[in-house]
Design a protein around this motif. Structure first.
Motif, PDB file in Angstrom:
ATOM      1  N   LYS A   4      61.357 101.992  89.026  1.00 36.60           N
ATOM      2  CA  LYS A   4      61.346 101.695  87.595  1.00 36.60           C
ATOM      3  C   LYS A   4      62.549 102.265  86.856  1.00 36.60           C
ATOM      4  O   LYS A   4      62.892 101.789  85.762  1.00 36.60           O
ATOM      5  N   ALA A   5      63.176 103.283  87.428  1.00 36.43           N
ATOM      6  CA  ALA A   5      64.309 103.915  86.757  1.00 36.43           C
ATOM      7  C   ALA A   5      65.293 104.469  87.785  1.00 36.43           C
ATOM      8  O   ALA A   5      64.886 104.960  88.838  1.00 36.43           O
ATOM      9  N   ILE A   6      66.574 104.383  87.459  1.00 36.32           N
ATOM     10  CA  ILE A   6      67.618 104.988  88.277  1.00 36.32           C
ATOM     11  C   ILE A   6      68.190 106.168  87.511  1.00 36.32           C
ATOM     12  O   ILE A   6      68.570 106.049  86.346  1.00 36.32           O
ATOM     13  N   LEU A   7      68.232 107.311  88.186  1.00 34.26           N
ATOM     14  CA  LEU A   7      68.800 108.530  87.621  1.00 34.26           C
ATOM     15  C   LEU A   7      70.209 108.681  88.185  1.00 34.26           C
ATOM     16  O   LEU A   7      70.391 108.914  89.382  1.00 34.26           O
ATOM     17  N   VAL A  96      65.829  97.295  85.313  1.00 33.70           N
ATOM     18  CA  VAL A  96      65.589  98.668  85.737  1.00 33.70           C
ATOM     19  C   VAL A  96      66.198  99.622  84.715  1.00 33.70           C
ATOM     20  O   VAL A  96      67.368  99.491  84.366  1.00 33.70           O
ATOM     21  N   ARG A  97      65.411 100.572  84.243  1.00 30.81           N
ATOM     22  CA  ARG A  97      65.946 101.570  83.315  1.00 30.81           C
ATOM     23  C   ARG A  97      66.979 102.428  84.029  1.00 30.81           C
ATOM     24  O   ARG A  97      66.768 102.854  85.163  1.00 30.81           O
ATOM     25  N   CYS A  98      68.079 102.699  83.354  1.00 26.83           N
ATOM     26  CA  CYS A  98      69.134 103.535  83.914  1.00 26.83           C
ATOM     27  C   CYS A  98      69.392 104.699  82.966  1.00 26.83           C
ATOM     28  O   CYS A  98      69.633 104.489  81.769  1.00 26.83           O
ATOM     29  N   VAL A  99      69.342 105.916  83.512  1.00 29.18           N
ATOM     30  CA  VAL A  99      69.573 107.112  82.702  1.00 29.18           C
ATOM     31  C   VAL A  99      70.570 108.016  83.413  1.00 29.18           C
ATOM     32  O   VAL A  99      70.680 107.992  84.637  1.00 29.18           O
ATOM     33  N   LEU A 100      71.294 108.789  82.633  1.00 28.76           N
ATOM     34  CA  LEU A 100      72.172 109.795  83.204  1.00 28.76           C
ATOM     35  C   LEU A 100      71.352 111.021  83.557  1.00 28.76           C
ATOM     36  O   LEU A 100      70.469 111.420  82.801  1.00 28.76           O
ATOM     37  N   ALA A 101      71.651 111.617  84.700  1.00 34.18           N
ATOM     38  CA  ALA A 101      70.974 112.848  85.143  1.00 34.18           C
ATOM     39  C   ALA A 101      72.071 113.745  85.699  1.00 34.18           C
ATOM     40  O   ALA A 101      72.392 113.702  86.890  1.00 34.18           O
TER      41      ALA A 101
END
Length: 200
Positions: A4-7, A96-101
Motif C-alpha cells: 500500500k505504501a513505498i517508504l 501506491v502511496r509514496c513517502v520519504l523515509a
C-alpha cells in the motif's frame, strides 16, 4: 498482502552527493574533524540539536581554518536523481502511496522541503529529526507505520544501507536493498518485483 505504501530513502536512492564526503570534509578540517562531525551529527539526525550548533561546537573544539558556514554548505551539495524520481511518480500513478523515509537533520530538511520541494513530490515525508528517531532504529519505522495506519507487510522500504534494510525486515516490512551504482533502471526493476504495474 498487497503493498500500500513505498517508504523511500533519499541519499543513495533519490539523490546523490555532488562531492565525496570524506574528501571534502577532510580538506576542510582533516580526518579527526571528519570523524568527530559524523559522530556528533547523530544528535541532529535525531532532532536533539540543530546541526548548526553541532558544527559550531566542533569548530571550537577542533581548531580548523574554516567557518561554520563553510561546513554547513557541504550539505547543500546534492543532486536529485530524476530518473529515480520517475519511478516514484509512476508508483504514485499506479495508486501506491509514496513517502520519504530518510535520516536528515534540520539543515537538510529545510533544503529538501522548501528549496528542492521534495515534499510536494510525494504523499508524505518522514525526516528522522522530526520523528525523533533515526534509521536503523525500530522506532523510526514503527512511527511511520503507525502514522500511515498500515501493517508492516503492506509497506515496501527502499534503501542503500544494509543495516537499515535488516531493521525494516525484522519488523516484517518488505525491503529492497538498492545499490546506488546500479542506477534508476535497476531501481525500477527492484521495485517492480513488488509493484507489477511498474514493469516496462
Amino acid at each position: 498482502m498487497a503493498i500500500k505504501a513505498i517508504l523511500w530513502d533519499c541519499d543513495g536512492v533519490l539523490q546523490h552527493p555532488a562531492h565525496d564526503w570524506d574528501d571534502a570534509l577532510s580538506r576542510l578540517g582533516g580526518a579527526e574533524f571528519t570523524a568527530a562531525l559524523f559522530e556528533a551529527e547523530h544528535a541532529a539526525l535525531r532532532g536533539e540539536r540543530s546541526l548548526r550548533d553541532v558544527v559550531a561546537d566542533l569548530v571550537d573544539l577542533h581548531p580548523v581554518a574554516v567557518s561554520v558556514e563553510d561546513v554547513l554548505a557541504l550539505w547543500s551539495l546534492f543532486e536529485a536523481d530524476e530518473p529515480a524520481w520517475q519511478v516514484v511518480d509512476d508508483a504514485r500513478a499506479a495508486g501506491v502511496r509514496c513517502v520519504l523515509a530518510t535520516n536528515q537533520q534540520d539543515i537538510r530538511v529545510e533544503l529538501m522541503r522548501h528549496e528542492r520541494k521534495y515534499d510536494d513530490r510525494v504523499d508524505g515525508a518522514y525526516y528522522s529529526s522530526e520523528i525523533g528517531h533515526m534509521k536503523p532504529s525500530r522506532e523510526f519505522f514503527e512511527a511511520i507505520l503507525a502514522d500511515l495506519d498500515i501493517e508492516a507487510q503492506e509497506a515496501l522500504f527502499v534503501d542503500d544501507v544494509l543495516s537499515n534494510i535488516e531493521s525494516a525486515r525484522s519488523l516484517g516490512i518488505v525491503a529492497v536493498h538498492h545499490d546506488p551504482a546500479s542506477g534508476a533502471a535497476e531501481l525500477r526493476r527492484e521495485v517492480a518485483e513488488h509493484i507489477p504495474d511498474l514493469r516496462q
